[in-house]
Design an enzyme around this catalytic site. Sequence first.
Site, PDB file in Angstrom:
ATOM      1  N   LYS A 177       3.204 -65.240 -27.368  1.00 32.45           N
ATOM      2  CA  LYS A 177       3.247 -66.244 -28.433  1.00 32.45           C
ATOM      3  C   LYS A 177       1.991 -67.097 -28.409  1.00 32.45           C
ATOM      4  CE  LYS A 177       7.504 -67.595 -29.188  1.00 32.45           C
ATOM      5  NZ  LYS A 177       8.698 -68.277 -28.689  1.00 32.45           N
ATOM      6  N   ARG A 188       8.119 -74.255 -26.812  1.00 33.58           N
ATOM      7  CA  ARG A 188       8.454 -72.839 -27.022  1.00 33.58           C
ATOM      8  C   ARG A 188       8.024 -72.016 -25.824  1.00 33.58           C
ATOM      9  NH1 ARG A 188       5.455 -71.273 -32.451  1.00 33.58           N
ATOM     10  NH2 ARG A 188       7.217 -69.833 -32.622  1.00 33.58           N
ATOM     11  N   GLY A 204      14.457 -63.925 -28.444  1.00 34.99           N
ATOM     12  CA  GLY A 204      15.615 -64.771 -28.211  1.00 34.99           C
ATOM     13  C   GLY A 204      15.979 -65.000 -26.769  1.00 34.99           C
ATOM     14  N   MET A 262      14.319 -66.618 -24.389  1.00 39.81           N
ATOM     15  CA  MET A 262      13.963 -67.940 -23.891  1.00 39.81           C
ATOM     16  C   MET A 262      14.296 -68.958 -24.971  1.00 39.81           C
ATOM     17  SD  MET A 262      12.689 -67.547 -20.946  1.00 39.81           S
ATOM     18  CE  MET A 262      12.177 -66.173 -19.947  1.00 39.81           C
ATOM     19  N   ARG A 315       3.377 -61.388 -33.949  1.00 36.05           N
ATOM     20  CA  ARG A 315       3.359 -60.445 -32.836  1.00 36.05           C
ATOM     21  C   ARG A 315       3.523 -59.057 -33.417  1.00 36.05           C
ATOM     22  NH1 ARG A 315       9.265 -62.435 -30.837  1.00 36.05           N
ATOM     23  NH2 ARG A 315      10.338 -61.829 -32.720  1.00 36.05           N
ATOM     24  N   HIS A 361      19.284 -61.593 -34.873  1.00 31.03           N
ATOM     25  CA  HIS A 361      19.217 -61.121 -33.493  1.00 31.03           C
ATOM     26  C   HIS A 361      19.812 -59.722 -33.361  1.00 31.03           C
ATOM     27  CE1 HIS A 361      20.845 -60.710 -29.377  1.00 31.03           C
ATOM     28  NE2 HIS A 361      19.668 -61.198 -29.057  1.00 31.03           N
ATOM     29  N   ARG A 389      18.750 -19.468 -16.155  1.00 27.50           N
ATOM     30  CA  ARG A 389      19.668 -19.384 -15.017  1.00 27.50           C
ATOM     31  C   ARG A 389      20.614 -18.213 -15.244  1.00 27.50           C
ATOM     32  NH1 ARG A 389      19.515 -24.926 -16.376  1.00 27.50           N
ATOM     33  NH2 ARG A 389      19.001 -26.302 -14.641  1.00 27.50           N
ATOM     34  N   GLU A 446      11.543 -25.875  -3.884  1.00 32.14           N
ATOM     35  CA  GLU A 446      12.632 -26.838  -4.012  1.00 32.14           C
ATOM     36  C   GLU A 446      13.210 -27.287  -2.694  1.00 32.14           C
ATOM     37  OE1 GLU A 446      15.901 -25.165  -6.219  1.00 32.14           O
ATOM     38  OE2 GLU A 446      15.507 -23.154  -5.475  1.00 32.14           O
ATOM     39  N   SER A 493       7.441 -22.811  -9.380  1.00 28.18           N
ATOM     40  CA  SER A 493       8.079 -23.720 -10.324  1.00 28.18           C
ATOM     41  C   SER A 493       8.833 -24.744  -9.487  1.00 28.18           C
ATOM     42  CB  SER A 493       9.037 -22.959 -11.229  1.00 28.18           C
ATOM     43  OG  SER A 493       9.713 -23.878 -12.054  1.00 28.18           O
ATOM     44  N   GLY A 506      11.491 -27.003  -8.452  1.00 24.42           N
ATOM     45  CA  GLY A 506      12.896 -27.281  -8.745  1.00 24.42           C
ATOM     46  C   GLY A 506      13.173 -28.677  -8.231  1.00 24.42           C
ATOM     47  N   THR A 507      12.850 -29.650  -9.064  1.00 23.31           N
ATOM     48  CA  THR A 507      12.844 -31.026  -8.550  1.00 23.31           C
ATOM     49  C   THR A 507      14.243 -31.604  -8.359  1.00 23.31           C
ATOM     50  OG1 THR A 507      12.381 -31.698 -10.814  1.00 23.31           O
ATOM     51  CG2 THR A 507      10.545 -31.693  -9.269  1.00 23.31           C
ATOM     52  N   ASN A 508      15.266 -30.956  -8.888  1.00 17.04           N
ATOM     53  CA  ASN A 508      16.615 -31.453  -8.580  1.00 17.04           C
ATOM     54  C   ASN A 508      16.911 -31.244  -7.104  1.00 17.04           C
ATOM     55  OD1 ASN A 508      16.717 -31.799 -11.308  1.00 17.04           O
ATOM     56  ND2 ASN A 508      18.108 -30.080 -11.686  1.00 17.04           N
ATOM     57  N   ASP A 509      16.745 -29.989  -6.663  1.00 17.14           N
ATOM     58  CA  ASP A 509      16.988 -29.710  -5.248  1.00 17.14           C
ATOM     59  C   ASP A 509      15.914 -30.332  -4.377  1.00 17.14           C
ATOM     60  OD1 ASP A 509      19.404 -28.384  -4.797  1.00 17.14           O
ATOM     61  OD2 ASP A 509      18.632 -26.560  -5.732  1.00 17.14           O
ATOM     62  N   CYS A 514      10.740 -27.092 -13.409  1.00 11.48           N
ATOM     63  CA  CYS A 514      11.901 -26.742 -14.216  1.00 11.48           C
ATOM     64  C   CYS A 514      13.095 -27.634 -13.907  1.00 11.48           C
ATOM     65  CB  CYS A 514      12.273 -25.276 -14.025  1.00 11.48           C
ATOM     66  SG  CYS A 514      12.713 -24.889 -12.337  1.00 11.48           S
ATOM     67  N   TYR A 516       2.543 -26.365 -16.745  1.00 13.37           N
ATOM     68  CA  TYR A 516       3.564 -26.587 -17.761  1.00 13.37           C
ATOM     69  C   TYR A 516       4.730 -27.396 -17.224  1.00 13.37           C
ATOM     70  CZ  TYR A 516       6.427 -22.958 -15.538  1.00 13.37           C
ATOM     71  OH  TYR A 516       7.174 -22.250 -14.645  1.00 13.37           O
TER      72      TYR A 516
HETATM   73  P1  ADP Z   1      11.788 -67.344 -30.341  1.00 19.17           P
HETATM   74  O1  ADP Z   1      10.907 -66.885 -29.260  1.00 19.17           O
HETATM   75  O2  ADP Z   1      13.225 -67.318 -29.992  1.00 19.17           O
HETATM   76  O3  ADP Z   1      11.467 -66.722 -31.658  1.00 19.17           O
HETATM   77  P2  ADP Z   1      10.353 -69.650 -31.251  1.00 19.17           P
HETATM   78  O4  ADP Z   1       9.568 -70.414 -30.270  1.00 19.17           O
HETATM   79  O5  ADP Z   1       9.576 -68.754 -32.105  1.00 19.17           O
HETATM   80  O6  ADP Z   1      11.509 -68.895 -30.485  1.00 19.17           O
HETATM   81  O7  ADP Z   1      11.119 -70.739 -32.091  1.00 19.17           O
HETATM   82  C1  ADP Z   1      12.357 -70.654 -32.671  1.00 19.17           C
HETATM   83  C2  ADP Z   1      12.285 -71.098 -34.109  1.00 19.17           C
HETATM   84  O8  ADP Z   1      11.726 -72.392 -34.201  1.00 19.17           O
HETATM   85  C3  ADP Z   1      11.428 -70.209 -34.960  1.00 19.17           C
HETATM   86  O9  ADP Z   1      12.028 -70.043 -36.196  1.00 19.17           O
HETATM   87  C4  ADP Z   1      10.153 -70.959 -35.072  1.00 19.17           C
HETATM   88  O10 ADP Z   1       9.467 -70.640 -36.237  1.00 19.17           O
HETATM   89  C5  ADP Z   1      10.633 -72.399 -35.081  1.00 19.17           C
HETATM   90  N1  ADP Z   1       9.593 -73.284 -34.586  1.00 19.17           N
HETATM   91  C6  ADP Z   1       9.000 -73.253 -33.377  1.00 19.17           C
HETATM   92  N2  ADP Z   1       8.044 -74.180 -33.270  1.00 19.17           N
HETATM   93  C7  ADP Z   1       8.014 -74.828 -34.447  1.00 19.17           C
HETATM   94  C8  ADP Z   1       7.211 -75.903 -34.949  1.00 19.17           C
HETATM   95  N3  ADP Z   1       6.253 -76.464 -34.231  1.00 19.17           N
HETATM   96  N4  ADP Z   1       7.458 -76.311 -36.192  1.00 19.17           N
HETATM   97  C9  ADP Z   1       8.441 -75.739 -36.937  1.00 19.17           C
HETATM   98  N5  ADP Z   1       9.223 -74.743 -36.525  1.00 19.17           N
HETATM   99  C10 ADP Z   1       9.009 -74.274 -35.272  1.00 19.17           C
HETATM  100 MG    MG Z   2       9.928 -66.782 -32.714  1.00 26.12          MG
HETATM  101 MG    MG Z   3      17.706 -25.347  -7.100  1.00 27.06          MG
END
Ligand code: ADP
Ligand code: MG
Ligand code: MG
Length: 919
Positions: free
Chosen positions: A26, A96, A105, A107, A346, A468, A590, A773, A792, A794-797, A859, A879
């Site tokens: 981020k 953030r 989601g 963190m 991202r 999500h 086999r 093997e 060849s 025979g990585t299981n055995d 194999c 192969y």
């Molecule tokens: P996540 O990693 O869960 O996407 P984010 O850090 O992107 O968390 O933030 C969660 C939400 O809060 C997102 O919709 C993001 O756009 C919004 N947000 C984060 N920082 C700001 C900010 N400075 N102003 C307005 N909205 C924010």
């Molecule tokens: Mg985000």
């Molecule tokens: Mg075998």
Amino acid sequence: MKKYVYFFGGGSAEGHMDMKSLLGGKGANLAEMAGIGLPVPPGFTVSTEVCDLYYRSRKAIPPAVKQEVEKNLKKLEKATGQSFGDPKNPLLVSIRSGARASMPGMMDTILNLGLNEKTVAGLIAKTDNPRFAYDCYRRFVQMYGDVVLGLKPVAKDDIDPFEAIIERTKEERRIHDDTDLTADDLKDLVARFKTAIKEKTGHDFPEDPMKQMWGAIGAVFGSWMNERAIAYRKLYDIPESWGTAVNVQLMVFGNMGRDSGTGVAFTRDAATGENSFYGEYLMNAQGEDVVAGIRTPLPIIELKKDDPKAHAQLEKIRHILEKHYADMMDIEFTIQQGKLYMLQCRVGKRTAFAAIKIAVDMVGEKLISEKEALKRIEPDQLNQLLRPIFDPAEKETAIKSGRLLAKGLNAGPGAATGRLVFNSVDAEAWAKRGEKVILTRIETSPEDIKGMNAAEGILTARGGMTSHAALVARQMGRVCVAGCTDLAIDYATHQMAVGGRKLKEGDWISIDGTTGQVIEGKIDTKPSEVLQVLVAKSLDVKKAPVYQTFAKVMTWADAHRTLKIRTNADQPDQAANAVAFGAEGIGLCRTEHMFFGEGKIGPMREMILADTLDQRKTALAKLLPLQRRDFAGIFEVMKGRPVTIRTIDPPLHEFLPHEEKDQRALAAEMGVSYEKIKERVDSLHEFNPMLGFRGCRLGIIYPEITEMQARAVFEAAAQTKKKGIDVEPEVMIPLVGHVKELAHQEKLVRQTAEAVMKEQGVKFKYLVGTMIEIPRGAITADEIAAVAEFFSFGTNDLTQTTLGVSRDDAARFLRPYVEKEIYAKDPFEVIDRDGVGQMMRMAVERGRKTRPGIKLGICGEHGGDPSSIEFCHLIGLNYVSCSPFRVPIARLAAARAALLNPPAAPAKAAKPKKSGRKR
Ligand code: ADP
Ligand code: MG
Ligand code: MG
């Protein structure tokens, strides 16, 4: 002095996109966007190194870091003309998290930090909008209370304590929607929240903004080690040592009225890969409202009406970003009173369909090279293209008979059928019992990751295409229907009402993630487009766009790989499928599987139960034509491609009945006494059959078995050759530990080959080789290579014997071993490079020393695993061989292995490296 904090904003930044390990994804991308002049609210990033320091200082933020944060906060105040904690002109920020790899989601983000009883008054004065100010304050206290102070649901069916308070307030006020809450209601909520926090956690809500800031930064670092983050890292192999960064950023407000809003978008369609802008937004909303699925958002195209200027600007930014990053991007934006801000970008997660289509399209658009395209498609993603879809006729019948329950958003394509469960804990438990389940939730949250992973499909009542549930489902390759608003789910009773019907936990349901349909009951599935073209040959290539894209990728992969791809197949139809998927030979046929085929088990048992050589030969004579027919069938399908046939391998008792009832039946059939059969079966009993009388040991004690098998192979070869079809048989002797074992069998095989050629008056090429093997075979590979024309692995055995672990008995401890990270991966799925892998490397080196042109392959089950394929590439095998359906995956994995591990350039040809960042 060491630098811990990096500033961004105002058209420049101290960081950039290649600093992900230090700034997190981020932070690095916020810096990059600010650096190329996109409208990013200013802020600063506390580096991932501080996360490590934090844990090493017993969860405290070191003074040096504190100082730097304070310095950057001053800078931010200057840049924005606001001050932190100022009752008149308060600076508000978001806190953030941001790890190196995106963890959607996982963190927790805190918005509107800096608000307290004094600054909220300042915000009201500044905006003249008390409702807005208290809405911000209410959200802040709620998020802070949850993330930092730890007031959250405890049991799986609990609802969020803050939501409970909101619900109660709404009831008291007799209102329905959150939007009907007045400024006073919200103010009241803030007070109630604070009281609840104090009561339930014993903490006072901090009024001092600086205290709030340190609390929040600490909580972000703390969340790196929370249970769901750990679960996610496990699932996606993210090392714990990476840590997370913390971003502190000026708040912009999408909830300032109808001229404000917030949204998320993908620069292309993340489900289909179509090159069209794809996103969702809500006017008058803040932060996570869009993603959390609390209100169902509008498609981005509607923004053209709501705010044409912002829409046009977003379109422009979409192209700038795709050009700049040469990839499909996932963006977050906010419009504050008509002004657009970029809050995140991202590389976008996408379905396998989309990943492949986007990669191929971008080659066409000259944004990326073929090689780059191959690097961007994970081999296992191809799996999704091979996955089943509903049988259209079955589905139509279901719909006609009124079983269509509802329609939601087609968030994760594919077809899934399973039984209803309403929470993740149950989903996991049911799946463990072998049940197919559809996890059905009002909305999902990161706590549901494990349950989602265990389910066939995910169904949610709320949330959009970027909720999500949708995001995670696509990444996991799960079928998903989201935002199916007709579902009335009751967690407490484990039931749901939909379309006038009631369904309860355990009921069958089918969801179509490609159309969004939700259908009652079970519906059979049918093969994907790729399979219909390649295997069933029931679909015209021209009508199969997904297949066409798939085919392009395969063509490119073939141009770049050096490993050949073979398949493990015992029957002509399996071999034909594999060839359709691109197999270049059979790496393991086999023969024992054939003995279970129709009409063959009888003579096989007769052979085993024979008392004399003559009796045994009589039985073998019955088997000969049956085996010959099997081999001929395979040779014909393989049309001159090499076919490795292994002589009999398993212990003989595996072919005999162990139940008295069956033994009696066999006795009657063979005209011998039951006692005799029983005695024979008992005498064949072994304490450790895996290390018992099996493999070449059988052929050495009963040479007539090897002779019969070799004869069947070569007579089939002669017969096929006479039909004008080329053949290339390779006879493989299993379980060789000593060169003399192989020499013994080799002699028999060669004598038989010569005899057959003479009898039949045809000549054909053939090879004799062995499986490597057991460790002694690998260690003495130089001696063995004097006789063997190919190895060849025979990585299981080889894994069983190198680790001293019986695969069939390992379940009890191997999974805990992997959980405890004793082995990083199950060594039966992914080659244990440091142990088994070294054994292989040694055998390769020793074998090649004796016989430079020796053919080398694998194999074992590992031949279809991308990481193991890479290893095979690295140690120089010729192969890999895998199951037919994994052949496309292996082709791509082999190409990627070659691309990601380019051969070291010869020293004199080395050119000075060009510097500069790679785009
Ligand atoms: P996540 O990693 O869960 O996407 P984010 O850090 O992107 O968390 O933030 C969660 C939400 O809060 C997102 O919709 C993001 O756009 C919004 N947000 C984060 N920082 C700001 C900010 N400075 N102003 C307005 N909205 C924010
Ligand atoms: Mg985000
Ligand atoms: Mg075998």
